[in-house]
Design a protein around this motif. Structure first.
Motif, PDB file in Angstrom:
ATOM      1  N   GLN A  47       0.850  -1.193   0.000  1.00  0.00           N
ATOM      2  CA  GLN A  47       0.000   0.000   0.000  1.00  0.00           C
ATOM      3  C   GLN A  47       0.882   1.239   0.000  1.00  0.00           C
ATOM      4  N   VAL A  48       0.606   2.106  -0.952  1.00  0.00           N
ATOM      5  CA  VAL A  48       1.403   3.323  -1.086  1.00  0.00           C
ATOM      6  C   VAL A  48       0.927   4.374  -0.081  1.00  0.00           C
ATOM      7  N   GLN A  49       1.874   4.995   0.581  1.00  0.00           N
ATOM      8  CA  GLN A  49       1.554   6.103   1.486  1.00  0.00           C
ATOM      9  C   GLN A  49       2.485   7.269   1.194  1.00  0.00           C
ATOM     10  N   LEU A  50       1.923   8.472   1.187  1.00  0.00           N
ATOM     11  CA  LEU A  50       2.689   9.690   0.998  1.00  0.00           C
ATOM     12  C   LEU A  50       2.296  10.656   2.111  1.00  0.00           C
ATOM     13  N   VAL A  51       3.284  11.208   2.776  1.00  0.00           N
ATOM     14  CA  VAL A  51       3.030  12.149   3.858  1.00  0.00           C
ATOM     15  C   VAL A  51       3.801  13.428   3.599  1.00  0.00           C
ATOM     16  N   CYS A  88       2.165  16.034  -3.355  1.00  0.00           N
ATOM     17  CA  CYS A  88       3.179  15.272  -4.084  1.00  0.00           C
ATOM     18  C   CYS A  88       2.539  14.033  -4.698  1.00  0.00           C
ATOM     19  N   ASN A  89       3.129  13.602  -5.781  1.00  0.00           N
ATOM     20  CA  ASN A  89       2.689  12.399  -6.478  1.00  0.00           C
ATOM     21  C   ASN A  89       3.892  11.479  -6.665  1.00  0.00           C
ATOM     22  N   ARG A  97      -0.073   9.529 -11.491  1.00  0.00           N
ATOM     23  CA  ARG A  97      -0.937   8.386 -11.216  1.00  0.00           C
ATOM     24  C   ARG A  97      -2.018   8.777 -10.231  1.00  0.00           C
ATOM     25  N   ASP A  98      -3.249   8.384 -10.505  1.00  0.00           N
ATOM     26  CA  ASP A  98      -4.393   8.863  -9.732  1.00  0.00           C
ATOM     27  C   ASP A  98      -4.353   8.433  -8.270  1.00  0.00           C
ATOM     28  N   ASP A  99      -3.854   7.228  -7.992  1.00  0.00           N
ATOM     29  CA  ASP A  99      -3.940   6.705  -6.631  1.00  0.00           C
ATOM     30  C   ASP A  99      -2.642   6.867  -5.851  1.00  0.00           C
ATOM     31  N   TYR A 100      -1.753   7.738  -6.332  1.00  0.00           N
ATOM     32  CA  TYR A 100      -0.470   7.937  -5.669  1.00  0.00           C
ATOM     33  C   TYR A 100      -0.296   9.397  -5.216  1.00  0.00           C
ATOM     34  N   TRP A 101      -1.343   9.940  -4.580  1.00  0.00           N
ATOM     35  CA  TRP A 101      -1.297  11.300  -4.076  1.00  0.00           C
ATOM     36  C   TRP A 101      -1.143  11.333  -2.559  1.00  0.00           C
ATOM     37  N   GLY A 102      -0.483  12.383  -2.066  1.00  0.00           N
ATOM     38  CA  GLY A 102      -0.489  12.646  -0.648  1.00  0.00           C
ATOM     39  C   GLY A 102      -1.725  13.446  -0.261  1.00  0.00           C
ATOM     40  N   GLN A 103      -1.795  13.797   1.040  1.00  0.00           N
ATOM     41  CA  GLN A 103      -2.983  14.486   1.554  1.00  0.00           C
ATOM     42  C   GLN A 103      -2.931  15.987   1.310  1.00  0.00           C
ATOM     43  N   GLY A 104      -1.765  16.496   0.968  1.00  0.00           N
ATOM     44  CA  GLY A 104      -1.620  17.918   0.686  1.00  0.00           C
ATOM     45  C   GLY A 104      -1.159  18.709   1.894  1.00  0.00           C
ATOM     46  N   THR A 105      -0.468  19.810   1.628  1.00  0.00           N
ATOM     47  CA  THR A 105      -0.046  20.722   2.678  1.00  0.00           C
ATOM     48  C   THR A 105      -0.307  22.153   2.209  1.00  0.00           C
ATOM     49  N   GLN A 106      -0.888  22.957   3.089  1.00  0.00           N
ATOM     50  CA  GLN A 106      -1.297  24.312   2.716  1.00  0.00           C
ATOM     51  C   GLN A 106      -0.110  25.264   2.769  1.00  0.00           C
TER      52      GLN A 106
END
Length: 123
Positions: A1-5, A95-96, A109-118
């Motif tokens: 499972q890919v995770q991006l933080v 980030c992707n 890739r659509d399913d390889y996104w992080g949650q975002g940072t403001q």
């Protein structure tokens, strides 16, 4: 499972700097092209910068000379150093972890996104 933080966003005055980080797990990090994108209120998500697995770089014209993308394969981390920030850089930055180059351009890739940072640039 890919995770991006992602981390590193915040409020900064015009002309200031921020450094964003994105830690990726669950994929062979060094094999992938990585990208930073941003989405401002009321606008579509847009490309900011890409770093290929061989170190090749792509920047959108509006950030050239101000932003620097880099990667540390040992830490599974991609960075975005942002200098000389402007109010128009205000956005949520994502980030992707898998950007592929096609004839029509780079596609994240659509399913390889992080949650975002403001990131907010304001005086």
């Amino acid at each position: 499972q890919v995770q991006l933080v992602e981390s590193g966003g915040g409020l900064v005055q015009p002309g200031g700097s921020l450094r964003l980080s994105c830690v990726v797990s669950g994929i062979p990090f060094s094999d992938h092209a990585l990208g930073w994108y941003r989405q401002a209120p009321g606008k579509e998500r847009e490309l900011v910068a890409i770093i290929r697995n061989n170190g090749g770089l792509v920047y959108v014209d509006s950030v050239k000379g101000r932003f620097t993308i880099s990667r540390d394969n040992a830490k599974n981390t991609v960075y975005l150093q942002m200098d000389s920030l402007k109010s128009e850089d205000t956005a949520v930055y994502y980030c992707n972890a898998d950007v592929t180059f096609w004839s029509q351009g780079p596609i994240p890739r659509d399913d390889y996104w992080g949650q975002g940072t403001q990131v907010t640039v304001s005086s």
